[in-house]
Scaffold this motif. Structure first.
Motif, PDB file in Angstrom:
ATOM      1  N   UNK A 101      33.402  47.766  48.673  1.00 44.92           N
ATOM      2  CA  UNK A 101      32.385  48.713  49.156  1.00 44.92           C
ATOM      3  C   UNK A 101      31.216  48.773  48.180  1.00 44.92           C
ATOM      4  N   UNK A 102      31.516  48.782  46.895  1.00 43.79           N
ATOM      5  CA  UNK A 102      30.463  48.817  45.887  1.00 43.79           C
ATOM      6  C   UNK A 102      29.590  47.566  45.907  1.00 43.79           C
ATOM      7  N   UNK A 103      30.190  46.422  46.177  1.00 47.31           N
ATOM      8  CA  UNK A 103      29.417  45.179  46.263  1.00 47.31           C
ATOM      9  C   UNK A 103      28.519  45.199  47.496  1.00 47.31           C
ATOM     10  N   UNK A 104      29.089  45.627  48.622  1.00 52.43           N
ATOM     11  CA  UNK A 104      28.294  45.668  49.857  1.00 52.43           C
ATOM     12  C   UNK A 104      27.094  46.598  49.727  1.00 52.43           C
ATOM     13  N   UNK A 163      27.552  40.936  42.466  1.00 52.60           N
ATOM     14  CA  UNK A 163      28.313  40.197  43.476  1.00 52.60           C
ATOM     15  C   UNK A 163      28.796  38.832  43.004  1.00 52.60           C
ATOM     16  N   UNK A 164      28.569  38.505  41.713  1.00 52.66           N
ATOM     17  CA  UNK A 164      28.951  37.178  41.239  1.00 52.66           C
ATOM     18  C   UNK A 164      30.333  37.144  40.590  1.00 52.66           C
ATOM     19  N   UNK A 165      31.035  38.264  40.576  1.00 53.01           N
ATOM     20  CA  UNK A 165      32.394  38.301  40.013  1.00 53.01           C
ATOM     21  C   UNK A 165      33.372  38.503  41.161  1.00 53.01           C
ATOM     22  N   UNK A 166      34.361  37.617  41.321  1.00 52.12           N
ATOM     23  CA  UNK A 166      35.327  37.763  42.416  1.00 52.12           C
ATOM     24  C   UNK A 166      36.023  39.122  42.378  1.00 52.12           C
ATOM     25  N   UNK A 167      36.211  39.694  43.556  1.00 53.93           N
ATOM     26  CA  UNK A 167      36.819  41.026  43.661  1.00 53.93           C
ATOM     27  C   UNK A 167      38.181  41.064  42.972  1.00 53.93           C
ATOM     28  N   UNK A 208      42.119  43.057  39.063  1.00 47.77           N
ATOM     29  CA  UNK A 208      43.103  42.702  38.037  1.00 47.77           C
ATOM     30  C   UNK A 208      42.643  43.126  36.652  1.00 47.77           C
ATOM     31  N   UNK A 209      41.325  43.094  36.425  1.00 46.42           N
ATOM     32  CA  UNK A 209      40.812  43.537  35.136  1.00 46.42           C
ATOM     33  C   UNK A 209      41.066  45.015  34.901  1.00 46.42           C
TER      34      UNK A 209
END
Length: 240
Positions: A175-178, A184-188, A193-194
């Protein structure tokens, strides 16, 4: 009511271990169903001792003798409160996981922004770890691989709750990316996991009552994560 409900659940889950039964098994089930205050208090003391032992020695290596020694009692006394080591583990894990899940649901459903939700989430997880210490860390430390392969109703319910938390966090990040709040360049999956990596690894060093509270740690983790997600947002466009 919550303690009574947990005892009733434990009475049901313990019946499989009790099948051969005996007088002590019947007495335990009767006491659990009655749910008297003294019994509930003593049962909590047994759980606290088990949590300490499981964290210190690991669930597989720990024995009921170890738990009894920590409690200052004998093994026979434990059977009046729990059917065996497996039921002890379930008691140690369930309560903190329930609180964790209910809090994550509330945060995910709120009207807050994705940034606020992730910050609240980190705070919530560390506050649960602190208030229920060391119960949640037993779950994290053991990883409970055997549980995921177990076909019992309890194992399936636990697996579903863990997956729900992961799914809720993933939804917040997406939701934050949208909305353009997060880069948007870091995979969800790496973001999710981070977050859990930071929070869960605290089992190696976090102890209540030391210099930093659970809330302090949660806020620090959220700041590290959110500053990274917001970096370079001026040159990154949100995904369609």
């Amino acid at each position: 009511m919550g303690a009574r409900r947990r005892i009733e659940g434990a009475a049901t889950s313990g019946r499989a271990e009790d099948r051969a039964g005996g007088e002590i098994g019947r007495r335990r089930r009767a006491a659990q169903e009655a749910g008297g205050e003294e019994y509930v208090t003593k049962r909590r003391e047994v759980l606290d001792a088990a949590a300490v032992v499981f964290q210190r020695k690991g669930y597989q290596a720990a024995t009921l003798h170890d738990v009894a020694r920590e409690l200052g009692s004998d093994r026979a006394t434990l059977y009046y409160y729990f059917a065996g080591k497996q039921e002890l583990l379930r008691g140690v894990v369930d309560e903190s996981v329930d609180e964790m899940v209910s809090g994550v649901r509330e945060i995910a459903r709120s009207d807050a922004t994705a940034r606020e939700k992730l910050r609240n989430l980190a705070d919530h997880l560390m506050e649960v770890y602190e208030s229920h210490f060391p119960y949640p860390y037993v779950f994290i430390q053991e990883n409970l691989k055997a549980t995921w392969q177990e076909k019992s109703e309890w194992a399936e319910r636990l697996t579903a709750r863990v997956r729900e938390v992961q799914s809720q966090v993933r939804g917040i990040v997406e939701h934050g990316i949208r909305d353009g709040e997060f880069r948007s360049d870091i995979p969800v999956e790496l973001v999710v996991n981070g977050l859990f990596g930071m929070v869960n690894w605290s089992h190696r060093w976090f102890r209540p009552g030391q210099q930093h509270s659970g809330a302090d740690v949660g806020r620090a983790f959220a700041t590290l994560l959110l500053d990274g997600l917001g970096e370079a947002e001026h040159r990154l466009k949100p995904r369609d």
